[in-house]
Design a protein around this motif. Sequence first.
Motif, PDB file in Angstrom:
ATOM      1  N   ALA A  37      26.371 -55.358 -39.234  1.00  0.00           N
ATOM      2  CA  ALA A  37      26.838 -53.894 -39.827  1.00  0.00           C
ATOM      3  C   ALA A  37      28.309 -53.829 -39.120  1.00  0.00           C
ATOM      4  O   ALA A  37      28.908 -54.405 -38.413  1.00  0.00           O
TER       5      ALA A  37
ATOM      6  N   GLY B  74      25.605 -51.954 -43.269  1.00  0.00           N
ATOM      7  CA  GLY B  74      25.149 -53.203 -43.383  1.00  0.00           C
ATOM      8  C   GLY B  74      26.349 -54.001 -44.115  1.00  0.00           C
ATOM      9  O   GLY B  74      26.697 -53.651 -45.189  1.00  0.00           O
TER      10      GLY B  74
ATOM     11  N   CYS C 131      21.684 -52.373 -46.945  1.00  0.00           N
ATOM     12  CA  CYS C 131      20.683 -53.081 -46.296  1.00  0.00           C
ATOM     13  C   CYS C 131      19.716 -54.010 -46.926  1.00  0.00           C
ATOM     14  O   CYS C 131      19.289 -53.599 -48.075  1.00  0.00           O
TER      15      CYS C 131
END
Length: 463
Positions: free
Chosen positions: A144, A273, A291
Motif C-alpha cells: 500500500a 492498496g 484492495c
Amino acid sequence: MTATKDLIVIGGGPAGYVAAIRASQLGIRTRLVERENLGGICLNWGCIPTKALLHAADVLNQLRGAQELGLVVPEGVHADLPRVVQRSREVAQRLRQGVQHLLKKHKVEVIVGQARLNGPGIVEITGDSPQTLRADAILIATGARPRAVDALPVDGDRVWNYRHALTAASLPQTLLIVGAGAIGMEFASFYADLGTQVTVIEAQARVLPVEDQEISDHVARAFQKRGINVLTQTSATLQAVDATAAHVALSTEGGETCVASFDRVLVCAGVVGNSEDLGLETTRVVCRNGCIDVDGVGRTAEPGIYAAGDICGAPMLAHKASHEAIRCVEAWTGVAAPGVPARIPSCTYCRPQVASIGLTEAQARQSERLLSVGRFPFHGNGKALAINHPEGFVKTIFDSQTGELLGAHLVGPDVTELIQGLSLAQQLEATEEDFMHHIFAHPTLSEAIGESVLHAYGRAIHL
C-alpha cells in the motif's frame, strides 16, 4: 528437493519476500518481482526507520530526565537531526541487505521491474530487462501507499507525507500532523521530543480511534501534558503556501473555522492498496476500494492467483502480512490446513507506547456478554517505578462466564513487547484461571498483566 511447481511473487515487502522464502523451503521454484526496494515500505519507509527515529527520541528524553536518577548529564543535550536520520537510513539499508541475502540463500530469483498480469498464470515484466513469465501460481503482494488528500496536496516541501518526515534535513519549528492514527501519533511523538511545536488533528472524535476508549483518552492527555496540541473532530484544507509557511484552514465538526500557519504539514491520512496497473482486468480477480478480495488463505476469484498483505485490506500491518503470506503458500502447497485465523496484535510506538489485541470494551459489550474487566496502573508496579516510567496501565477484558480473554489493551513502558504474552495466551485459549495460576517473574512490567487479571475478578493484591 526437485521443484515441481512454479510461483511468481509480485512485491518484495513483508508478505512477498516471506512468501518467497517459505515457498522455496517447500521445494517450489520461486521468482520474486520487485520494482523498488526489497523489504517494501515497512523496512525502507515505515516500521523500521520510524522505530530507529523514535529510539533516538526516547534516549534523548531519558537524558533530559537523568537528574531524577541521580545522574549528571552535560547541559544542552540536543538532537543532531541529520545524524539521527542518517542512522535511521543505515538501519533500513542493513536490513534490506539482509533480506537480499536471505532470498539468495533460499535460491529465490529476484527480478527488478514492474510486473503486470496478462491473464491467469502470465506476468509481463517491464524495466531494464523486459520479459514474460509463466507460473503455476501468482501471489500478489504489492502493499500500500499513503492515501492522497485533495485538500492537502503533498509537495515534499511545505506539505509532507511520511517519506519526507523520515528524511527531513532540518527541524521544523511548527508542525501540523493531519491524522491521529498510529503513523501520525508516532511522528508527533518524535518531533515533539526533538523540540518542534506539534499540533495533531483528527477527523474522528478521538486520537487512535481504533483503540479502546480509555487508551485513546490516556494518550491524548499524555500528549497534551507534553505540550502537543491535540484537536479532534477537526479537518484541514490548505489555503496557501509561501516562502515562510503553509497556511491551513482548520475546521471543526461544529462549523468553526480558523486559519493557522505552520512550517510544515504532515499528511497521515491512512494508506490505500497498490492495485493499479497490475492487469487485474485480464483476470477474474475482484478489487474493491483498492484492495483485492481473498478468502481465508489468500485465494482470489481467479484460480491460481493469490494475494497477501496490505493489498488485501485492513489491518495493514507487517506482521499480519507475513503471517498471511505463509498461510497462503502452505495452503496452496497442501502442507497445512487453513486452520483458525490468528489473533493480530496492534502496536503504536509513540510515548507512551500502546499495544492491544482482541475486542475493545465497547465492542465486547455490543456482544451482550457478561464481562469482567480489570485494570492495573503501572504506578503500582515495582519495575515501572524503578525505571522511572510509572505512566499508563494494563486493561484486560474477559467473558465472565467462560473466562475467555476477549481483549487486552496496554499503554505505558515497553507495552509493545508485553503484548506478545497476551497474544499467545489468546491464541492458546487461556482462561482467567490460567493467568491466575501463572507465575509472573518479579520484578517485571509483566506483573501488571497478572494484577489486571486479578482485578477483573476482585482479587488484585497490589491495588
